[in-house]
Design a protein around this motif. Structure first.
Motif, PDB file in Angstrom:
ATOM      1  N   ILE A 169       0.866  -1.180   0.000  1.00 38.05           N
ATOM      2  CA  ILE A 169       0.000   0.000   0.000  1.00 38.05           C
ATOM      3  C   ILE A 169       0.902   1.229   0.000  1.00 38.05           C
ATOM      4  N   TRP A 170       0.612   2.150  -0.903  1.00 40.68           N
ATOM      5  CA  TRP A 170       1.345   3.405  -0.995  1.00 40.68           C
ATOM      6  C   TRP A 170       0.464   4.507  -0.429  1.00 40.68           C
ATOM      7  N   ALA A 171       1.023   5.313   0.464  1.00 36.57           N
ATOM      8  CA  ALA A 171       0.310   6.425   1.084  1.00 36.57           C
ATOM      9  C   ALA A 171       0.988   7.725   0.686  1.00 36.57           C
ATOM     10  N   GLY A 172       0.260   8.589   0.022  1.00 34.49           N
ATOM     11  CA  GLY A 172       0.759   9.906  -0.337  1.00 34.49           C
ATOM     12  C   GLY A 172       0.392  10.891   0.764  1.00 34.49           C
ATOM     13  N   THR A 173       1.397  11.603   1.276  1.00 30.51           N
ATOM     14  CA  THR A 173       1.169  12.566   2.366  1.00 30.51           C
ATOM     15  C   THR A 173       1.731  13.919   1.968  1.00 30.51           C
ATOM     16  N   TYR A 174       1.486  14.912   2.802  1.00 29.57           N
ATOM     17  CA  TYR A 174       2.057  16.228   2.576  1.00 29.57           C
ATOM     18  C   TYR A 174       3.577  16.212   2.711  1.00 29.57           C
ATOM     19  N   ASN A 175       4.120  15.160   3.356  1.00 30.91           N
ATOM     20  CA  ASN A 175       5.562  15.062   3.566  1.00 30.91           C
ATOM     21  C   ASN A 175       6.200  13.952   2.754  1.00 30.91           C
ATOM     22  N   GLY A 176       5.553  13.513   1.690  1.00 25.15           N
ATOM     23  CA  GLY A 176       6.149  12.502   0.841  1.00 25.15           C
ATOM     24  C   GLY A 176       5.330  11.225   0.740  1.00 25.15           C
ATOM     25  N   LEU A 177       5.959  10.225   0.127  1.00 31.51           N
ATOM     26  CA  LEU A 177       5.330   8.959  -0.171  1.00 31.51           C
ATOM     27  C   LEU A 177       5.835   7.886   0.788  1.00 31.51           C
ATOM     28  N   PHE A 178       4.912   7.091   1.333  1.00 31.30           N
ATOM     29  CA  PHE A 178       5.256   6.028   2.258  1.00 31.30           C
ATOM     30  C   PHE A 178       4.787   4.695   1.677  1.00 31.30           C
ATOM     31  N   ARG A 179       5.600   3.658   1.874  1.00 34.73           N
ATOM     32  CA  ARG A 179       5.264   2.302   1.452  1.00 34.73           C
ATOM     33  C   ARG A 179       4.906   1.482   2.689  1.00 34.73           C
ATOM     34  N   ILE A 180       3.731   0.849   2.642  1.00 33.63           N
ATOM     35  CA  ILE A 180       3.289   0.009   3.756  1.00 33.63           C
ATOM     36  C   ILE A 180       3.385  -1.438   3.305  1.00 33.63           C
TER      37      ILE A 180
END
Length: 180
Positions: A169-180
């Motif tokens: 799962i990829w999460a796009g945030t105000y501080n970048g992209l995170f991989r779960i």
């Protein structure tokens, strides 16, 4: 949009305009090709594509309908921005609300009521991106799943979600992209 709902062809040309022009926040087409409408003040409804008429359901709702996704269980999951999310059984019309103040020691809880994005992954889990990271709801077990991502993303505002080819799962945030 000041012009309301517009149907486009594959070339991007407007081929039909529907009369309704106000109060629409989201659109979603389910697996049966029903077009669902989210609204600021009228909640959840459907659009009759032939007549152009909207029919809103009698579901009390605070907050506007922002994101929608269909689960593998054939339920709609709809964020009611600022008030958590709702599970709506398409076949029966029954609905259930979930919000962060509903704490259950066994079933867990939603981490934040300001849900921006929702996806249903290949396993049928419902992922929600919100103002305190990400929450994951398992409809089969009727519980929230916690993982390492809860601590890592708790200070992030998640604005988009996507499932990758390998199930991540990829999460796009105000501080970048995170991989779960």
């Amino acid at each position: 949009n000041q012009e309301g709902i517009i149907k486009l062809n594959q070339q991007g040309k407007a081929v039909k305009r529907f009369a309704e022009k106000t109060d629409i926040t989201s659109l979603f087409e389910d697996s049966e090709h029903t077009l669902w409408i989210g609204s600021y003040q009228r909640g959840l409804g459907t659009l009759d594509r032939k007549s152009g008429k909207m029919h809103f359901l009698n579901i009390p709702s605070k907050g506007y309908m922002k994101a929608m996704v269909e689960g593998k269980d054939k339920h709609l999951y709809i964020s009611t921005f600022g008030y958590g999310f709702m599970r709506y059984a398409i076949e029966t019309g029954k609905w259930q609300k979930f919000h962060m103040k509903q704490e259950d020691p066994v079933k867990g809880r939603l981490s934040n009521d300001w849900v921006n994005a929702m996806i249903c992954d290949a396993e049928g889990l419902i992922w929600m991106g919100h103002y305190k990271g990400v929450s994951c709801y398992d409809p089969a077990q009727e519980r929230f799943i916690t993982g390492k991502y809860n601590d890592q993303l708790a200070s992030q505002i998640c604005i988009s979600l996507m499932e990758g080819k390998e199930g991540e799962i990829w999460a796009g945030t105000y501080n970048g992209l995170f991989r779960i």
